[in-house]
Design an enzyme around this catalytic site. Sequence first.
Site, mmCIF file in Angstrom:
data_model
loop_
_atom_site.group_PDB
_atom_site.id
_atom_site.type_symbol
_atom_site.label_atom_id
_atom_site.label_comp_id
_atom_site.label_asym_id
_atom_site.label_seq_id
_atom_site.Cartn_x
_atom_site.Cartn_y
_atom_site.Cartn_z
ATOM 1 N N ASP A 98 0.829 -1.207 0.000
ATOM 2 C CA ASP A 98 0.000 0.000 0.000
ATOM 3 C C ASP A 98 0.868 1.264 0.000
ATOM 4 O O ASP A 98 1.875 1.324 0.713
ATOM 5 C CB ASP A 98 -0.885 -0.011 1.261
ATOM 6 C CG ASP A 98 -1.871 1.136 1.283
ATOM 7 O OD1 ASP A 98 -2.785 1.126 0.444
ATOM 8 O OD2 ASP A 98 -1.726 2.052 2.127
ATOM 9 N N GLU A 152 1.688 -0.508 -4.996
ATOM 10 C CA GLU A 152 0.756 0.567 -5.330
ATOM 11 C C GLU A 152 1.594 1.827 -5.436
ATOM 12 O O GLU A 152 1.942 2.452 -4.441
ATOM 13 C CB GLU A 152 -0.315 0.730 -4.242
ATOM 14 C CG GLU A 152 -1.403 1.674 -4.703
ATOM 15 C CD GLU A 152 -2.061 2.511 -3.616
ATOM 16 O OE1 GLU A 152 -3.082 3.137 -3.907
ATOM 17 O OE2 GLU A 152 -1.541 2.576 -2.486
#
Length: 536
Positions: free
Chosen positions: A208, A259
């Site tokens: 993330d 990401e």
Amino acid sequence: MVAATHKQGGILPSPTWWRDAAIYQLYPRSFADGNGDGVGDLAGARSRLDYLAELGIDAIWFNPWYLSPMADAGYDVADYREIDPLFGTLAEAEKLIQEAHERGIRIIVDIVPNHCSDRHRWFQEALTSQTARERFWFRPGRGDLPPNDWQSIFGGPAWTQVADGQWYLHLFAPEQPDLNWNHPDVRAEFEDVLRFWFDRGVDGIRVDSAALCAKDPALPEPGLSASHPFIDREEVHEIYRSWRTVADSYPDPRALIGEVWLEDQERFARYLRPDEMHAAFNFDFLGCAWDAAALRACIDQTMTWHPSGSWVLSNHDVTRHVTRYGRPDTSTAAGIRQYNPVVDVPLGTRRARAAALLTLALPGSVYIYQGEELGLPEVEDIPAERRDDPIYHRTGGDDPGRDGCRVPLPWSGEREPYGFSPNGAAPPWLPQPDAWSSLSVAVQEPDPASMLSLYRSALRIRAGHPALGDGTMTWLPAPDGVLAFSRGAGFACMVNLSPAAVALPEHAELVLASTPLAGELLAPDTAVWLMAGPLE
Ligand code: NOJ
């Protein structure tokens, strides 16, 4: 070559499975509710594994399932080694991993390294201990003002004051304090968390906010030096190099998928160096307009910088692409989310069908966000009091937020909860539209013309055809507004983004069409897969 990874009887070894996998993004809160509390959970996911096997995917990426106060739907993690009771137990997660593997499906979990929850033990300790504060970014203010003027990505200042007057940094919500990656505890802890999940059989990690973890300790305002104080700093790569060492220490390859939201493709590609991550989502493609020239440029750029593709059309952070493609401006240039009352859903759906065939024919791996295989549109009329996303609330509603793409899936039946929850359950955590009975799995399964049938057919062909998945592509001559490319072995894909019908190549045999063809013409917003004939 396509790795045959989703066959009965378990995972087949494939050292490069991440290069061509079809990966289903499962948003646990909204996939299937097993215990009837109106929120999706692991019991629900386990009960639908056969649906996913039937769909033909190779792996599932689970959005965070860890212990969390849910200030940001689980991206505020209080314990990276525990499952939140809302979703189930660690024992259930272990069973789920095993049951997925038995079906030949790999599991990717979401690790959130930039920040944790303010309920995490470390942050609780930091409230009373100066030493424990070193794991975060605590600073004195400037008088009554925060230490600097950085703004939170979710709106408002990026600093919150604690009782004794110091401030801590949070690039997202105040409940998500940023971790200090210069601190050895932080590095050691996350390497251990990776091992914890790899030891439980997890095949990959989605990282993330991967480009944000390193900060300039001087915390200057952006623009004062060549490097940004918190986006894509050089030091961040050291983190993923050490993670790669952990991933590579396992006998069967574990993948790291970043990401990484960066416009500069050269900078983006640095995360994909051989000793860093294996893949990173292609957000350039996600944000691209429904326009032949723009898509072709994006695809060319991807083949240069990220040949394993990682194609993605939608995820839990952006407006669903059926809705995006039905708007007058199909790019996300105006923002990945926008209010726009003008949406032609049938047009968006037609384009989404063509986009599915385009995406599944491109070289590399592909991500399918749950519900895109059902053609779900964005839900734009969720009442303010039912909205959950901190982005909506922290921007005072200026940004619609992400609830509209997170509405629980319709499985069956005529009305809410459409089989998402068992009978007699609490209402779904977000309201489902009245019109969704026609989009349910039960309605689409027997219908050969449905979006679900299109995805199933395309995924089945993709898994079995030697030219598809990983490999190369060659552009073929095509009229203006038409994309045509070959994948070798006589396989070609042709997508008509122009306003007029165009002729199909002679002698080619039709494999699959996104919309039924009328004669030898390819209508606007239609894609086909073709075989043989003079394609190359
Ligand atoms: C990116 C995730 O995809 C998003 O949902 C989340 O809110 C932020 N990172 C913060 O963790």
